[in-house]
Design a protein around this motif. Structure first.
Motif, PDB file in Angstrom:
ATOM      1  N   GLN A   1      59.308  35.680 -32.614  1.00  0.00           N
ATOM      2  CA  GLN A   1      57.982  36.078 -33.069  1.00  0.00           C
ATOM      3  C   GLN A   1      56.954  35.866 -31.957  1.00  0.00           C
ATOM      4  O   GLN A   1      56.983  34.848 -31.277  1.00  0.00           O
ATOM      5  CB  GLN A   1      57.550  35.246 -34.278  1.00  0.00           C
ATOM      6  CG  GLN A   1      58.323  35.515 -35.534  1.00  0.00           C
ATOM      7  CD  GLN A   1      57.799  34.724 -36.709  1.00  0.00           C
ATOM      8  OE1 GLN A   1      58.517  33.947 -37.333  1.00  0.00           O
ATOM      9  NE2 GLN A   1      56.533  34.928 -37.041  1.00  0.00           N
TER      10      GLN A   1
ATOM     11  N   PRO B   1      58.037  20.379 -37.443  1.00  0.00           N
ATOM     12  CA  PRO B   1      56.736  20.864 -36.955  1.00  0.00           C
ATOM     13  C   PRO B   1      56.869  21.942 -35.886  1.00  0.00           C
ATOM     14  O   PRO B   1      57.613  21.787 -34.930  1.00  0.00           O
ATOM     15  CB  PRO B   1      56.094  19.591 -36.391  1.00  0.00           C
ATOM     16  CG  PRO B   1      56.717  18.479 -37.164  1.00  0.00           C
ATOM     17  CD  PRO B   1      58.132  18.901 -37.417  1.00  0.00           C
ATOM     18  N   GLY B   2      56.140  23.032 -36.069  1.00  0.00           N
ATOM     19  CA  GLY B   2      56.120  24.096 -35.076  1.00  0.00           C
ATOM     20  C   GLY B   2      57.330  24.999 -35.079  1.00  0.00           C
ATOM     21  O   GLY B   2      57.487  25.827 -34.180  1.00  0.00           O
ATOM     22  N   GLU B   3      58.182  24.843 -36.084  1.00  0.00           N
ATOM     23  CA  GLU B   3      59.382  25.668 -36.133  1.00  0.00           C
ATOM     24  C   GLU B   3      59.515  26.344 -37.490  1.00  0.00           C
ATOM     25  O   GLU B   3      58.858  25.971 -38.456  1.00  0.00           O
ATOM     26  CB  GLU B   3      60.618  24.816 -35.853  1.00  0.00           C
ATOM     27  CG  GLU B   3      60.608  24.198 -34.460  1.00  0.00           C
ATOM     28  CD  GLU B   3      61.846  23.376 -34.186  1.00  0.00           C
ATOM     29  OE1 GLU B   3      61.895  22.720 -33.127  1.00  0.00           O
ATOM     30  OE2 GLU B   3      62.773  23.381 -35.021  1.00  0.00           O
ATOM     31  N   GLY B   4      60.410  27.330 -37.549  1.00  0.00           N
ATOM     32  CA  GLY B   4      60.684  27.963 -38.816  1.00  0.00           C
ATOM     33  C   GLY B   4      61.719  27.189 -39.597  1.00  0.00           C
ATOM     34  O   GLY B   4      62.384  26.304 -39.063  1.00  0.00           O
TER      35      GLY B   4
ATOM     36  N   PHE C   1      65.206  32.432 -39.781  1.00  0.00           N
ATOM     37  CA  PHE C   1      63.766  32.484 -39.567  1.00  0.00           C
ATOM     38  C   PHE C   1      63.395  32.340 -38.100  1.00  0.00           C
ATOM     39  O   PHE C   1      64.070  31.638 -37.337  1.00  0.00           O
ATOM     40  CB  PHE C   1      63.069  31.378 -40.363  1.00  0.00           C
ATOM     41  CG  PHE C   1      63.028  31.628 -41.835  1.00  0.00           C
ATOM     42  CD1 PHE C   1      64.129  31.342 -42.631  1.00  0.00           C
ATOM     43  CD2 PHE C   1      61.904  32.175 -42.430  1.00  0.00           C
ATOM     44  CE1 PHE C   1      64.101  31.592 -44.004  1.00  0.00           C
ATOM     45  CE2 PHE C   1      61.865  32.421 -43.799  1.00  0.00           C
ATOM     46  CZ  PHE C   1      62.959  32.139 -44.581  1.00  0.00           C
ATOM     47  N   GLY C   2      62.274  32.993 -37.729  1.00  0.00           N
ATOM     48  CA  GLY C   2      61.644  32.743 -36.445  1.00  0.00           C
ATOM     49  C   GLY C   2      60.822  31.473 -36.502  1.00  0.00           C
ATOM     50  O   GLY C   2      60.744  30.810 -37.547  1.00  0.00           O
ATOM     51  N   ASP C   3      60.157  31.135 -35.394  1.00  0.00           N
ATOM     52  CA  ASP C   3      59.394  29.888 -35.318  1.00  0.00           C
ATOM     53  C   ASP C   3      57.973  30.016 -35.834  1.00  0.00           C
ATOM     54  O   ASP C   3      57.234  29.035 -35.854  1.00  0.00           O
ATOM     55  CB  ASP C   3      59.360  29.381 -33.870  1.00  0.00           C
ATOM     56  CG  ASP C   3      60.696  28.770 -33.463  1.00  0.00           C
ATOM     57  OD1 ASP C   3      60.932  28.651 -32.242  1.00  0.00           O
ATOM     58  OD2 ASP C   3      61.499  28.429 -34.359  1.00  0.00           O
ATOM     59  N   GLY C   4      57.558  31.201 -36.224  1.00  0.00           N
ATOM     60  CA  GLY C   4      56.262  31.362 -36.859  1.00  0.00           C
ATOM     61  C   GLY C   4      55.143  31.767 -35.924  1.00  0.00           C
ATOM     62  O   GLY C   4      55.185  31.530 -34.712  1.00  0.00           O
TER      63      GLY C   4
ATOM     64  N   GLN D   1      62.389  22.228 -42.380  1.00  0.00           N
ATOM     65  CA  GLN D   1      61.419  22.733 -41.416  1.00  0.00           C
ATOM     66  C   GLN D   1      60.833  21.571 -40.644  1.00  0.00           C
ATOM     67  O   GLN D   1      60.356  20.605 -41.237  1.00  0.00           O
ATOM     68  CB  GLN D   1      60.313  23.518 -42.123  1.00  0.00           C
ATOM     69  CG  GLN D   1      59.326  24.178 -41.180  1.00  0.00           C
ATOM     70  CD  GLN D   1      58.255  24.947 -41.918  1.00  0.00           C
ATOM     71  OE1 GLN D   1      57.962  24.670 -43.072  1.00  0.00           O
ATOM     72  NE2 GLN D   1      57.667  25.923 -41.261  1.00  0.00           N
TER      73      GLN D   1
ATOM     74  N   ARG E   1      50.999  31.144 -35.946  1.00  0.00           N
ATOM     75  CA  ARG E   1      49.896  30.456 -36.607  1.00  0.00           C
ATOM     76  C   ARG E   1      48.619  31.222 -36.376  1.00  0.00           C
ATOM     77  O   ARG E   1      48.158  31.331 -35.244  1.00  0.00           O
ATOM     78  CB  ARG E   1      49.794  29.025 -36.073  1.00  0.00           C
ATOM     79  CG  ARG E   1      50.857  28.149 -36.648  1.00  0.00           C
ATOM     80  CD  ARG E   1      51.433  27.139 -35.687  1.00  0.00           C
ATOM     81  NE  ARG E   1      52.594  26.486 -36.263  1.00  0.00           N
ATOM     82  CZ  ARG E   1      53.836  26.990 -36.228  1.00  0.00           C
ATOM     83  NH1 ARG E   1      54.088  28.129 -35.630  1.00  0.00           N
ATOM     84  NH2 ARG E   1      54.831  26.341 -36.799  1.00  0.00           N
TER      85      ARG E   1
ATOM     86  N   GLN F   1      53.045  31.191 -45.116  1.00  0.00           N
ATOM     87  CA  GLN F   1      53.156  29.815 -45.595  1.00  0.00           C
ATOM     88  C   GLN F   1      51.787  29.170 -45.546  1.00  0.00           C
ATOM     89  O   GLN F   1      51.219  28.986 -44.470  1.00  0.00           O
ATOM     90  CB  GLN F   1      54.148  29.023 -44.747  1.00  0.00           C
ATOM     91  CG  GLN F   1      54.368  27.598 -45.237  1.00  0.00           C
ATOM     92  CD  GLN F   1      55.349  26.832 -44.372  1.00  0.00           C
ATOM     93  OE1 GLN F   1      55.381  26.979 -43.153  1.00  0.00           O
ATOM     94  NE2 GLN F   1      56.177  26.008 -44.992  1.00  0.00           N
TER      95      GLN F   1
ATOM     96  N   PHE G   1      50.403  31.588 -31.523  1.00  0.00           N
ATOM     97  CA  PHE G   1      49.093  31.201 -32.056  1.00  0.00           C
ATOM     98  C   PHE G   1      48.112  32.337 -31.808  1.00  0.00           C
ATOM     99  O   PHE G   1      48.205  33.035 -30.804  1.00  0.00           O
ATOM    100  CB  PHE G   1      48.527  29.943 -31.363  1.00  0.00           C
ATOM    101  CG  PHE G   1      49.421  28.756 -31.383  1.00  0.00           C
ATOM    102  CD1 PHE G   1      50.278  28.513 -30.321  1.00  0.00           C
ATOM    103  CD2 PHE G   1      49.408  27.878 -32.445  1.00  0.00           C
ATOM    104  CE1 PHE G   1      51.121  27.417 -30.330  1.00  0.00           C
ATOM    105  CE2 PHE G   1      50.238  26.773 -32.454  1.00  0.00           C
ATOM    106  CZ  PHE G   1      51.103  26.541 -31.395  1.00  0.00           C
TER     107      PHE G   1
ATOM    108  N   PHE H   1      55.900  33.824 -41.038  1.00  0.00           N
ATOM    109  CA  PHE H   1      57.292  33.734 -40.606  1.00  0.00           C
ATOM    110  C   PHE H   1      57.996  35.057 -40.845  1.00  0.00           C
ATOM    111  O   PHE H   1      57.884  35.665 -41.915  1.00  0.00           O
ATOM    112  CB  PHE H   1      58.036  32.634 -41.373  1.00  0.00           C
ATOM    113  CG  PHE H   1      57.640  31.252 -40.968  1.00  0.00           C
ATOM    114  CD1 PHE H   1      56.739  30.530 -41.721  1.00  0.00           C
ATOM    115  CD2 PHE H   1      58.171  30.679 -39.818  1.00  0.00           C
ATOM    116  CE1 PHE H   1      56.365  29.246 -41.337  1.00  0.00           C
ATOM    117  CE2 PHE H   1      57.804  29.400 -39.432  1.00  0.00           C
ATOM    118  CZ  PHE H   1      56.898  28.686 -40.197  1.00  0.00           C
TER     119      PHE H   1
END
Lengths: 110, 114
Positions: free
Chosen positions: B6, A39-42, B105-108, A37, B110, B37, B10, B90
């Motif tokens: 996703q 930063p800022g990614e899955g 997975f997607g990028d999330g 992983q 926050r 997470q 933010f 995620f």
């Protein structure tokens, strides 16, 4: 969920060094996976292991599925700066629910 | 290929507010998952779905709801946001559970709850 114990928690690398990390559990699994992983990614899948004793490589990455089915390790050979990130182990038994380790943070040594 | 997308990336919520985290995948995957997470922790499974119209609880489902009306979409809903739900969320999908069918997975998203 079943607990995976991942170590080390963090490490500093110098370019050219080999890096090792591992995951252990008290439970038996049928599949071990290693994700990275940034930063800022899955998480992105690096290596998947489906058979006890299996040793699989992906470029400079090598991972093994422990013979007891309770552990796995990941090696990175000749590390480069873009290897920094968080590496996660994950595992599953006979279903699709993954258990994850807490991650190993790899940072470049100044 | 877009893969798993996703939205939003933010979001800040006040305690007690509700919101829906969107997840869509264009790979025609039957299996979809929501994880959270927290700092220094691995991902924990909130809910999952094995196909349209079917959802089930994961490890940490309390405070969340999901629906799966189509193969592509798997939204996650927070009804009464609490500070403990501050996390990175995620979404993931997979074509199955067998060999060479790993989760993508997607990028999330926050999410901060203040």
């Amino acid at each position: 969920g079943q607990q995976l114990n991942q170590s080390p928690q963090s490490m500093f690398i110098q370019e050219g060094e080999d890096v090792s990390m591992n995951c252990t559990s008290s439970s038996i699994f049928n599949t071990w996976l290693w994700y990275k992983q940034e930063p800022g990614e899955g998480p992105v899948l690096l290596i998947a292991l489906y058979k006890a004793g299996e040793l699989t490589s992906n470029g400079r990455l090598t991972a093994q599925f422990g013979i007891t089915r309770k552990d796995s390790f990941l090696n990175i050979s000749a590390s480069i700066p873009s290897d920094v990130g968080i590496y996660f182990c994950a595992a599953t038994s006979n279903d699709y629910k993954l258990s994850f380790g807490a991650g190993t943070t790899v940072t470049v040594r100044a | 290929n877009a893969g798993v997308t996703q939205t939003p990336k933010f979001r800040i919520l006040k305690i007690g507010q509700s919101m829906t985290l969107q997840c869509t995948q264009d790979m025609n995957h039957n299996y979809m998952y929501w994880y959270r997470q927290d700092p220094g922790m691995g991902l924990k499974l909130i809910y999952y779905s094995v196909g349209a119209g079917i959802t089930d609880k994961g490890e940490v489902p309390n405070g969340y709801n999901v629906s799966r009306s189509t193969t592509e979409d798997f939204p996650l809903r927070l009804e009464l946001a609490a500070p403990s739900q501050t996390s990175v969320y995620f979404c993931a999908s997979s074509s199955g559970t067998g060999v060479n069918q790993p989760q993508h997975f997607g990028d999330g998203t926050r999410l901060s709850i203040l």
